[in-house]
Write a protein that holds these residues in place. Structure first.
Motif, mmCIF file in Angstrom:
data_model
loop_
_atom_site.group_PDB
_atom_site.id
_atom_site.type_symbol
_atom_site.label_atom_id
_atom_site.label_comp_id
_atom_site.label_asym_id
_atom_site.label_seq_id
_atom_site.Cartn_x
_atom_site.Cartn_y
_atom_site.Cartn_z
ATOM 1 N N GLY A 21 -52.725 2.958 63.403
ATOM 2 C CA GLY A 21 -52.168 1.615 63.475
ATOM 3 C C GLY A 21 -50.741 1.718 62.970
ATOM 4 N N GLY A 22 -50.392 0.870 62.018
ATOM 5 C CA GLY A 22 -49.019 0.859 61.518
ATOM 6 C C GLY A 22 -48.883 1.434 60.122
ATOM 7 N N VAL A 23 -48.754 0.542 59.147
ATOM 8 C CA VAL A 23 -48.344 0.949 57.800
ATOM 9 C C VAL A 23 -49.343 1.874 57.093
ATOM 10 C CG1 VAL A 23 -47.823 0.035 55.508
ATOM 11 C CG2 VAL A 23 -46.830 -1.053 57.525
ATOM 12 N N VAL A 45 -51.033 5.668 69.113
ATOM 13 C CA VAL A 45 -50.755 4.458 68.345
ATOM 14 C C VAL A 45 -51.224 3.192 69.072
ATOM 15 C CG1 VAL A 45 -48.914 3.178 67.176
ATOM 16 C CG2 VAL A 45 -48.719 5.659 67.422
ATOM 17 N N ASN A 46 -51.742 2.277 68.288
ATOM 18 C CA ASN A 46 -52.152 0.955 68.765
ATOM 19 C C ASN A 46 -50.966 0.184 69.365
ATOM 20 O OD1 ASN A 46 -53.481 -1.616 68.910
ATOM 21 N ND2 ASN A 46 -52.557 -2.134 66.943
ATOM 22 N N THR A 47 -51.194 -0.443 70.507
ATOM 23 C CA THR A 47 -50.153 -1.316 71.073
ATOM 24 C C THR A 47 -50.679 -2.743 71.272
ATOM 25 O OG1 THR A 47 -50.779 -0.551 73.290
ATOM 26 C CG2 THR A 47 -48.882 0.510 72.269
ATOM 27 N N GLY A 48 -51.877 -3.009 70.733
ATOM 28 C CA GLY A 48 -52.416 -4.364 70.835
ATOM 29 C C GLY A 48 -51.552 -5.393 70.114
ATOM 30 N N ASP A 49 -50.792 -4.934 69.111
ATOM 31 C CA ASP A 49 -49.915 -5.832 68.332
ATOM 32 C C ASP A 49 -48.596 -6.120 69.028
ATOM 33 O OD1 ASP A 49 -51.757 -4.930 66.516
ATOM 34 O OD2 ASP A 49 -50.312 -4.460 64.959
ATOM 35 N N ASP A 50 -48.317 -5.459 70.146
ATOM 36 C CA ASP A 50 -47.017 -5.645 70.798
ATOM 37 C C ASP A 50 -46.810 -7.119 71.124
ATOM 38 O OD1 ASP A 50 -47.115 -2.920 70.670
ATOM 39 O OD2 ASP A 50 -46.372 -2.579 72.697
ATOM 40 N N PRO A 60 -44.570 -3.044 67.152
ATOM 41 C CA PRO A 60 -44.457 -2.830 65.707
ATOM 42 C C PRO A 60 -45.100 -1.526 65.223
ATOM 43 C CG PRO A 60 -45.153 -5.078 66.177
ATOM 44 C CD PRO A 60 -45.227 -4.326 67.460
ATOM 45 N N ASP A 61 -46.289 -1.215 65.725
ATOM 46 C CA ASP A 61 -46.961 -0.023 65.207
ATOM 47 C C ASP A 61 -46.273 1.257 65.685
ATOM 48 O OD1 ASP A 61 -48.645 -1.702 63.880
ATOM 49 O OD2 ASP A 61 -50.433 -1.278 65.070
ATOM 50 N N LEU A 62 -45.876 1.289 66.950
ATOM 51 C CA LEU A 62 -45.153 2.468 67.450
ATOM 52 C C LEU A 62 -43.884 2.701 66.640
ATOM 53 C CD1 LEU A 62 -45.403 2.167 71.349
ATOM 54 C CD2 LEU A 62 -46.207 4.088 69.948
ATOM 55 N N VAL A 212 -58.188 -4.485 64.284
ATOM 56 C CA VAL A 212 -56.968 -4.815 65.024
ATOM 57 C C VAL A 212 -55.997 -3.639 65.144
ATOM 58 C CG1 VAL A 212 -57.083 -7.292 64.600
ATOM 59 C CG2 VAL A 212 -55.932 -5.827 62.937
ATOM 60 N N SER A 213 -56.296 -2.518 64.473
ATOM 61 C CA SER A 213 -55.422 -1.340 64.633
ATOM 62 C C SER A 213 -56.153 -0.226 65.368
ATOM 63 C CB SER A 213 -54.938 -0.842 63.267
ATOM 64 O OG SER A 213 -54.055 -1.773 62.681
ATOM 65 N N LEU A 214 -57.285 0.234 64.808
ATOM 66 C CA LEU A 214 -58.028 1.297 65.488
ATOM 67 C C LEU A 214 -58.946 0.729 66.563
ATOM 68 C CD1 LEU A 214 -58.866 3.903 62.705
ATOM 69 C CD2 LEU A 214 -56.933 3.792 64.275
HETATM 70 CA CA CA Z 1 -50.288 -3.232 63.422
#
Ligand code: CA
Ligand code: GDP
Length: 323
Positions: A21-23, A45-50, A60-62, A212-214
């Motif tokens: 995911g991100g952080v 990397v997750n792109t669901g948050d784009d 954001p995660d990328l 929401v990330s993995l």
């Molecule tokens: Ca994220």
């Protein structure tokens, strides 16, 4: 003897794939790169948050992963560029009203470039590789898919909202009833992601938010099946310590989505795809139950409050998968 190596040369270092995911993932990466050369590393990397802001495609995660690997991430926030300023955001307020999603001036260059390249027809994976290269990143950074998947959050009160609306604008205070991944069933995982899972010596599930990330990565068609084939060399790290997320809403989501908010609850979510589960010492009472799930529990310190702590955790995880 074709297989004999020239005298003194070493066998190639084993390749490692990280699902991220991100952080939380970025914190672990800072430690992982102390042991695995970037050239041997694939990060999917997750792109669901784009989300689109001001007509720009923001991932954001990328970006968190790329900036971390480049060593230019803002160390305090864990996202954005270190030392960035926010003048453009102030100027944009004239047209769009007060901003709730922060985008730095230098960070904007990344979003402008990404948006322009996508508009030219380049796939997100190619654009991501271009961005990584310009930042001097040697690891392979992959979006989970070139297809569009968007995470929506159904709130107990407030209806269905895009992920960033819930996470950033509402500061994840609202109660989550369900996660909806739009586009998931049509989306194909990036072929390079499936290849990395099949070929890497180890696959690590970062201590990222399971839903929401993995979740978006694992639920792409074919990803879980690919992981199951190599399950003994897949290790997952708990994002929860003593029943709480180190940061963010993971433990609250566990509860409202019907799961036990604990390392054991997370282990249950990953039991089909991961053979190894890494949990905190303070949660060691769950080790036996995790073993009964058919996973090998690894008990260690998993709070990454320094780069040294992250490097130490990475070493433990690599040892666990036999690297
Ligand atoms: Ca994220
Ligand atoms: P986001 O996309 O930026 O929200 O990032 P992730 O989903 O990758 O990371 C959020 C998760 O990382 C949260 O559930 C945190 O509990 C977890 N996390 C953050 N820092 C640490 C840490 O030091 N140790 C562990 N084990 N998990 C962490």
């Amino acid at each position: 003897m074709l297989t004999r190596r020239p005298h003194g040369s070493h066998p190639p270092r084993p390749a490692v794939a990280l699902l991220a995911g991100g952080v939380g993932a970025a914190r672990f990466l800072r430690g992982l790169v102390r042991h695995v050369p970037q050239s041997r590393l694939t990060v999917a990397v997750n792109t669901g948050d784009d989300e689109e802001f001001y007509g720009l495609h923001v991932s954001p995660d990328l970006d968190t992963i790329t900036y971390t690997l480049a060593g230019v991430v803002d160390p305090r926030q864990g996202w954005g560029l270190a030392g960035d300023s926010f003048a453009a955001l102030g100027a944009l307020a004239r047209f769009y009203g007060a901003p709730w999603f922060r985008l730095g001036d230098r960070d904007l260059a990344t979003h402008i470039f990404r948006t322009a390249r996508l508009k030219q027809g380049a796939p997100l994976s190619a654009v991501t590789a271009e961005i990584a290269r310009r930042f001097g990143v040697r690891a392979r950074v992959l979006p989970m898919s070139d297809d569009r998947v968007r995470t929506f959050v159904r709130l107990k009160r407030g209806g269905l909202v895009p992920f960033q609306d819930y996470f950033v604008r509402r500061r994840f205070r609202a109660r989550v009833q369900a996660i909806e991944l739009r586009g998931l069933f049509r989306a194909r995982p990036l072929p390079a992601l499936l290849e990395a899972i099949a070929r890497c010596a180890a696959v690590i599930l970062a201590p990222s938010n399971p839903f929401v990330s993995l979740g978006p990565i694992l639920r792409l068609s074919g990803v879980a099946a690919a992981l199951r084939k190599v399950r003994p060399r897949v290790a997952a790290i708990s994002p929860l310590i003593r029943g709480r997320a180190v940061k963010g809403p993971a433990h609250r989501m566990m509860r409202t989505l019907g799961h036990q908010p604990s390392a054991l609850g997370v282990a249950r979510l990953y039991r089909d795809v991961a053979g190894i589960f890494v949990l905190d010492r303070s949660d060691r009472r769950y080790a036996e139950a995790i073993e009964r799930l058919g996973m090998r529990p690894i008990v260690t310190d998993i709070l990454m409050n320094s780069e040294q702590a992250a490097a130490r955790l990475a070493k433990v995880v690599l040892d666990a998968v036999g690297l």
